[in-house]
Motif scaffolding. Structure first.
Motif, short mmCIF file in Angstrom:
data_model
loop_
_atom_site.label_atom_id
_atom_site.label_comp_id
_atom_site.label_asym_id
_atom_site.label_seq_id
_atom_site.Cartn_x
_atom_site.Cartn_y
_atom_site.Cartn_z
N LEU A 13 0.81 -1.20 0.00
CA LEU A 13 0.00 0.00 0.00
C LEU A 13 0.85 1.26 0.00
O LEU A 13 2.03 1.24 0.38
CB LEU A 13 -0.92 0.02 1.23
N THR A 14 0.23 2.37 -0.37
CA THR A 14 0.94 3.65 -0.40
C THR A 14 1.12 4.26 0.98
O THR A 14 1.92 5.16 1.15
CB THR A 14 0.15 4.66 -1.25
N GLN A 15 0.40 3.76 1.97
CA GLN A 15 0.42 4.33 3.31
C GLN A 15 1.38 3.57 4.22
O GLN A 15 1.64 2.39 4.02
CB GLN A 15 -0.99 4.31 3.91
N HIS A 16 1.91 4.27 5.23
CA HIS A 16 2.77 3.64 6.23
C HIS A 16 1.87 2.97 7.26
O HIS A 16 1.24 3.64 8.08
CB HIS A 16 3.63 4.72 6.90
N VAL A 17 1.82 1.63 7.24
CA VAL A 17 0.92 0.91 8.14
C VAL A 17 1.62 -0.15 8.97
O VAL A 17 0.97 -0.82 9.77
CB VAL A 17 -0.24 0.26 7.35
N SER A 18 2.93 -0.29 8.84
CA SER A 18 3.62 -1.36 9.56
C SER A 18 3.52 -1.19 11.06
O SER A 18 3.56 -2.17 11.81
CB SER A 18 5.09 -1.42 9.14
N GLU A 19 3.38 0.05 11.53
CA GLU A 19 3.27 0.32 12.96
C GLU A 19 1.97 1.06 13.26
O GLU A 19 1.89 1.84 14.21
CB GLU A 19 4.47 1.14 13.43
N LEU A 20 0.94 0.78 12.47
CA LEU A 20 -0.35 1.46 12.66
C LEU A 20 -0.93 1.10 14.03
O LEU A 20 -1.19 -0.06 14.32
CB LEU A 20 -1.32 1.03 11.56
N PRO A 21 -1.16 2.10 14.89
CA PRO A 21 -1.73 1.81 16.21
C PRO A 21 -3.14 1.25 16.08
O PRO A 21 -3.88 1.58 15.14
CB PRO A 21 -1.75 3.17 16.90
N ALA A 22 -3.53 0.42 17.02
CA ALA A 22 -4.88 -0.13 17.02
C ALA A 22 -5.90 0.99 17.11
O ALA A 22 -5.72 1.96 17.86
CB ALA A 22 -5.05 -1.10 18.18
N HIS A 23 -6.94 0.88 16.31
CA HIS A 23 -8.10 1.78 16.30
C HIS A 23 -7.82 3.14 15.66
O HIS A 23 -8.69 4.01 15.70
CB HIS A 23 -8.66 1.99 17.73
N ARG A 24 -6.67 3.33 15.05
CA ARG A 24 -6.40 4.59 14.35
C ARG A 24 -6.78 4.43 12.87
O ARG A 24 -6.26 3.58 12.17
CB ARG A 24 -4.94 5.01 14.46
N ALA A 25 -7.67 5.28 12.40
CA ALA A 25 -8.12 5.22 11.00
C ALA A 25 -7.07 5.79 10.07
O ALA A 25 -6.33 6.72 10.42
CB ALA A 25 -9.42 6.00 10.85
N THR A 26 -7.00 5.23 8.87
CA THR A 26 -6.13 5.77 7.84
C THR A 26 -6.71 5.43 6.48
O THR A 26 -7.68 4.68 6.36
CB THR A 26 -4.69 5.23 7.98
N GLU A 27 -6.13 6.00 5.44
CA GLU A 27 -6.50 5.71 4.06
C GLU A 27 -5.25 5.22 3.34
O GLU A 27 -4.13 5.60 3.67
CB GLU A 27 -7.03 6.96 3.34
N ALA A 28 -5.45 4.40 2.32
CA ALA A 28 -4.33 3.88 1.54
C ALA A 28 -4.80 3.55 0.13
O ALA A 28 -5.99 3.33 -0.10
CB ALA A 28 -3.72 2.65 2.21
N LEU A 68 -9.10 2.22 6.07
CA LEU A 68 -8.58 1.18 6.94
C LEU A 68 -8.70 1.51 8.42
O LEU A 68 -8.67 2.67 8.83
CB LEU A 68 -7.08 0.96 6.66
N VAL A 69 -8.76 0.44 9.22
CA VAL A 69 -8.52 0.51 10.65
C VAL A 69 -8.10 -0.89 11.10
O VAL A 69 -8.53 -1.89 10.51
CB VAL A 69 -9.78 0.99 11.42
N ASP A 70 -7.24 -0.93 12.10
CA ASP A 70 -6.82 -2.22 12.67
C ASP A 70 -7.30 -2.26 14.11
O ASP A 70 -7.11 -1.29 14.86
CB ASP A 70 -5.30 -2.37 12.61
N ASP A 71 -7.93 -3.36 14.51
CA ASP A 71 -8.48 -3.43 15.87
C ASP A 71 -7.56 -4.17 16.84
O ASP A 71 -7.94 -4.46 17.98
CB ASP A 71 -9.86 -4.08 15.86
N GLY A 72 -6.34 -4.47 16.40
CA GLY A 72 -5.38 -5.18 17.23
C GLY A 72 -5.19 -6.62 16.82
O GLY A 72 -4.14 -7.22 17.08
N THR A 73 -6.20 -7.20 16.15
CA THR A 73 -6.08 -8.57 15.65
C THR A 73 -6.45 -8.69 14.18
O THR A 73 -6.05 -9.64 13.51
CB THR A 73 -6.99 -9.53 16.44
N THR A 74 -7.23 -7.72 13.67
CA THR A 74 -7.72 -7.76 12.29
C THR A 74 -7.62 -6.37 11.68
O THR A 74 -7.93 -5.37 12.33
CB THR A 74 -9.20 -8.21 12.25
N THR A 75 -7.18 -6.30 10.44
CA THR A 75 -7.22 -5.06 9.68
C THR A 75 -8.49 -5.06 8.85
O THR A 75 -8.74 -5.99 8.07
CB THR A 75 -6.00 -4.92 8.75
#
Length: 319
Positions: free
Chosen positions: A61-76, A91-98
């Motif tokens: 993806l075009t976005q930096h998501v390798s260290e995306l905090p849980a519950h922080r929204a982003t676009e990619a 996108l959002v990651d809930d800690g176990t699922t993106t």
């Protein structure tokens, strides 16, 4: 929610949800005031699970998501090898699922691409459109979020990944319902691009403002990065997104694809086509408005014609 009394179906990609429920401006005002909800259950839903999910998505993806905090929204975005936009993911990651929602009907191609790139990574990709519905709650809403539901919280509201079986009950408890036309009018006001509306087969991120919201300019390699870096460092995009105030005396809104030209000059000569309407809407305060994609060198002060409708432009992407 098309079975709701007063519901009128949308068109094109949005035909399976309500365009409105009988009062477009009331629905818009409700959303602007932070009340009600929008049925976005036609949007595709894709999930990625597994311990490698964020590191793996970071490579694609075009976005930096390798260290995306849980519950922080982003676009990619997913780009082609030539840097053209193929997919837009919210996108959002809930800690176990993106979790990601995407344009209606695009989830199949996205899942196929992701599956082709799994290699030896510990990830599982799923199309969850059949059992998960996206619901939008506007900013300022005090509506409750059911326990266990993934949420994308942004400046303009929250997107809920709701079990599809719970959609009607949730709508009954957290209405009034607002249709997609109301949602789209506020999107146009906010200058937010939409895949397939503000984009075509040759759109690059710089042209529509995604370079600020969906692209990380300092991350590692991904498909299409060479084009992004070249335009960012050495040039300008060939086109730019503009916001238009349309002549309010016209009865009909110019539809998607309507040619945009410069208005006739002192000699009465009308300019050649310099772009096209991407989305138009009737706004409860601003009147008729639109987004358009025009050639980069069009003067920012130039009066325009959208079809036969006079239009004044505001800059979204700098020339």
């Amino acid at each position: 929610m098309l079975a709701t009394p007063g519901a009128v179906a949308g068109e094109g990609a949005d035909e399976s949800v309500a365009a409105h429920y009988g009062d477009l401006f009331r629905e818009q005002r409700a959303l602007a005031d932070g009340t009600g909800m929008v049925d976005l259950s036609h949007r595709g839903v894709v999930t990625v699970t597994g311990g490698d999910r964020l590191a793996w998505l970071h490579l694609l993806l075009t976005q930096h998501v390798s260290e995306l905090p849980a519950h922080r929204a982003t676009e990619a975005l997913v780009l082609s090898a030539h840097g053209h936009v193929e997919h837009a993911l919210y996108l959002v990651d809930d800690g176990t699922t993106t979790w990601a929602h995407v344009e209606p009907g695009t989830q199949g191609e996205l899942v196929a691409y992701l599956e082709s790139m799994k290699f030896f990574y510990q990830v599982e990709v799923s199309d969850r459109t059949g059992d998960i519905a996206v619901v939008h709650i506007p900013a300022g809403s005090i509506a409750e979020v059911p326990e266990g539901v993934a949420v994308r919280e942004t400046a303009y509201g929250r997107d809920l990944f709701l079990p599809r079986a719970d959609l009607e009950a949730y709508a009954s408890a957290h209405g009034p319902l607002a249709g997609l036309l109301a949602y789209e009018a506020l999107r146009v006001e906010d200058h937010r691009p939409r895949l397939g509306f503000e984009t075509d087969h040759r759109t690059i991120p710089h042209e529509v403002g995604w370079i600020e919201t969906a692209v990380h300019l300092e991350k590692g390699c991904y498909r299409g990065q060479e084009t992004v870096a070249r335009v960012q460092n050495l040039g300008k995009p060939p086109r730019r997104l503009v916001f238009l105030h349309l002549d309010g005396s016209e009865v009909f809104l110019p539809g998607h694809g309507t040619p945009v030209r410069q208005a006739p000059g002192p000699d009465g000569a009308e300019g050649r086509q310099i772009g096209f309407i991407t989305t138009s809407a009737r706004h409860h305060e601003l009147g008729p408005i639109a987004l358009a994609l025009v050639k980069r060198n069009v003067p920012v002060e130039a009066p325009l014609l959208a079809g036969d409708t006079a239009a004044a432009q505001e800059t979204v992407v700098e020339p």
